[in-house]
Design a protein around this motif. Structure first.
Motif, PDB file in Angstrom:
ATOM      1  N   LEU A   1      26.418 -11.708   7.662  1.00  0.00           N
ATOM      2  CA  LEU A   1      26.972 -12.030   8.982  1.00  0.00           C
ATOM      3  C   LEU A   1      28.448 -11.643   9.063  1.00  0.00           C
ATOM      4  O   LEU A   1      28.945 -11.270  10.127  1.00  0.00           O
ATOM      5  CB  LEU A   1      26.810 -13.520   9.283  1.00  0.00           C
ATOM      6  CG  LEU A   1      25.376 -14.055   9.363  1.00  0.00           C
ATOM      7  CD1 LEU A   1      25.363 -15.496   9.853  1.00  0.00           C
ATOM      8  CD2 LEU A   1      24.511 -13.190  10.280  1.00  0.00           C
TER       9      LEU A   1
ATOM     10  N   CYS B   1      25.847 -11.294  13.466  1.00  0.00           N
ATOM     11  CA  CYS B   1      26.650 -12.513  13.602  1.00  0.00           C
ATOM     12  C   CYS B   1      26.537 -13.054  15.038  1.00  0.00           C
ATOM     13  O   CYS B   1      26.373 -14.258  15.253  1.00  0.00           O
ATOM     14  CB  CYS B   1      28.102 -12.206  13.246  1.00  0.00           C
ATOM     15  SG  CYS B   1      29.107 -13.663  13.081  1.00  0.00           S
TER      16      CYS B   1
ATOM     17  N   LEU C   1      32.876 -18.149  11.708  1.00  0.00           N
ATOM     18  CA  LEU C   1      31.735 -18.475  10.840  1.00  0.00           C
ATOM     19  C   LEU C   1      32.232 -19.229   9.607  1.00  0.00           C
ATOM     20  O   LEU C   1      33.156 -18.770   8.934  1.00  0.00           O
ATOM     21  CB  LEU C   1      31.057 -17.174  10.413  1.00  0.00           C
ATOM     22  CG  LEU C   1      29.904 -17.307   9.428  1.00  0.00           C
ATOM     23  CD1 LEU C   1      28.680 -17.926  10.112  1.00  0.00           C
ATOM     24  CD2 LEU C   1      29.548 -15.947   8.839  1.00  0.00           C
TER      25      LEU C   1
ATOM     26  N   ALA D   1      32.721 -12.676  12.878  1.00  0.00           N
ATOM     27  CA  ALA D   1      32.725 -13.875  12.043  1.00  0.00           C
ATOM     28  C   ALA D   1      34.119 -14.511  11.955  1.00  0.00           C
ATOM     29  O   ALA D   1      34.254 -15.665  11.570  1.00  0.00           O
ATOM     30  CB  ALA D   1      32.231 -13.523  10.638  1.00  0.00           C
TER      31      ALA D   1
END
Ligand SMILES: NC(=O)C1=CN([C@@H]2O[C@H](COP(=O)(O)OP(=O)(O)OC[C@H]3O[C@@H](n4cnc5c(N)ncnc54)[C@H](O)[C@@H]3O)[C@@H](O)[C@H]2O)C=CC1
Ligand SMILES: [Mg+2]
Length: 337
Positions: free
Chosen positions: A37, A44, A94, A171
């Motif tokens: 990701l 993502c 993320l 991310a």
């Protein structure tokens, strides 16, 4: 306008960072998934459609008090059926994924770009008010990671070489200069924290920036080119004028203040014949086992008007861990005498 999708109260705790959690996460390919990701913007963005998004406001985690008087992080649960607004897709960072490979993000819904430090005190008020931090603890490293990543993205908008804007990947794990292509990754400052003992007592200090009555182990940033051992010896010499003669490693911790520190914790000892402190801090003094035992029982800082009382960093701070370790070893020593 920001539109929450669905508020989840008391969301399932993300995994803790113990070694066994890492092994199981590896086994189930969670780490590989998170890495993918970070590298693949489209994957993502797709993961964000069905993610848990932990909310922050001006870099403080948005916490909710449970019926047991503990605090839990607040998360949006994205179902994938409702369209996401621009801020959710552009600004979420993320931070990991659950055992079920559900991506976990953090989003600051009230970011404070002009003065990014203003909402952070040395110790967040919210954490001081936790009566029993234990159920909250598994979430803590997750939130500290999210806070650090949000802060880094908010304060790294321009390239330090060209002065041009930088653009983040989906991310939020790296930023690229729009003009030169220089890639920036999140930064941490290494810090040594050390609990010095003379065999019977331990040495704690306080800075004027600490909350009232709080004492902790000595700490200091590593200078460029220094080893950890050199930082440790220099900091102890600078702050209290003592020379340590044995050092052992304890553990490490990410710490968000002042700008993402990587704390490496040690125990060190000095000769009982050379314990005279020459203090460069607001205060530094030796504490007996009895004093440490009673200070560890003080769970909340004294309020204005309360009599002065010594209290120590809370359970989730690495300073507390060092002091607790020292107490356990000292208790054993007395039992065996
Ligand atoms: N988690 C825990 O239990 C504890 C954490 N700490 C943390 O340890 C950190 C270091 O402790 P201090 O005694 O403040 O360090 P310190 O003794 O090195 O003094 C701080 C000074 O070092 C300089 N400095 C050098 N490199 C720096 C950098 N990368 N970032 C900021 N300042 C830098 C600045 O002039 C700053 O005022 C603090 O951020 C504090 O939050 C301290 C005690 C307990
Ligand atoms: Mg210091």
């Amino acid at each position: 306008m920001f539109r929450p999708l669905k508020i989840l109260i008391g969301t399932k705790c993300p995994p803790t960072r113990c070694c066994s959690a890492f092994v199981s996460r590896m086994r189930f390919s969670n780490l590989q998934y998170v890495n993918r990701l970070k590298e693949d913007d489209e994957a993502c963005a797709a993961a964000l459609q069905n993610a848990h998004i932990f909310l922050f406001h001006r870099l403080s985690p948005l916490l909710q008090r449970t019926e047991h008087r503990t605090l839990r992080p607040t998360a949006l649960v994205c179902s994938g059926t409702e369209p996401q607004n621009h801020r959710t897709t552009e600004e979420s960072v993320l931070i990991g994924c659950s055992e079920e490979n559900q991506a976990q993000f953090c989003l600051d819904v009230g970011k404070n770009i002009l003065n990014p430090g203003s909402s952070l005190s040395w110790w967040p008020e919210t954490l001081n008010s936790v009566q029993d931090p234990s159920p909250y603890e598994p979430d803590l490293c997750f939130l500290l990671q999210g806070q650090a990543l949000l802060r880094w993205n908010q304060t790294s908008g321009f390239c330090s070489t060209t002065g041009q804007p930088t653009h983040r990947n989906r991310a939020g794990s790296q930023r690229v200069c729009s003009s030169s292509g220089i890639i920036y990754y999140p930064k941490m400052s290494p810090v040594v924290i050390v609990l010095v003992s003379d065999g019977k007592r331990c040495l704690l200090g306080r800075q004027s920036s600490f909350p009232r009555g709080m004492y902790s182990a000595l700490a200091g940033f590593c200078d460029m080119g220094e080893t950890l051992e050199e930082t440790l010896r220099r900091e102890v010499a600078e702050e209290v004028g003592l020379e340590v003669h044995s050092v052992s490693y304890s553990s490490s911790q990410h710490w968000p203040f002042p700008h993402s520190s990587f704390m490496m914790a040690f125990h060190a000892s000095v000769s009982p014949a050379h314990t005279q402190v020459s203090c460069q801090l607001e205060d530094a003094r030796w504490f007996s086992l009895e004093e440490i035992t009673s200070a560890l029982q003080v769970k909340t800082p004294p309020r204005r008007g309360d009599p002065p009382v010594v209290w120590l960093p809370p359970k989730h701070a690495i300073g507390n861990r060092l002091i607790t370790e020292w107490r356990s070893v000292s208790c054993l020593h007395y039992v065996n005498m």
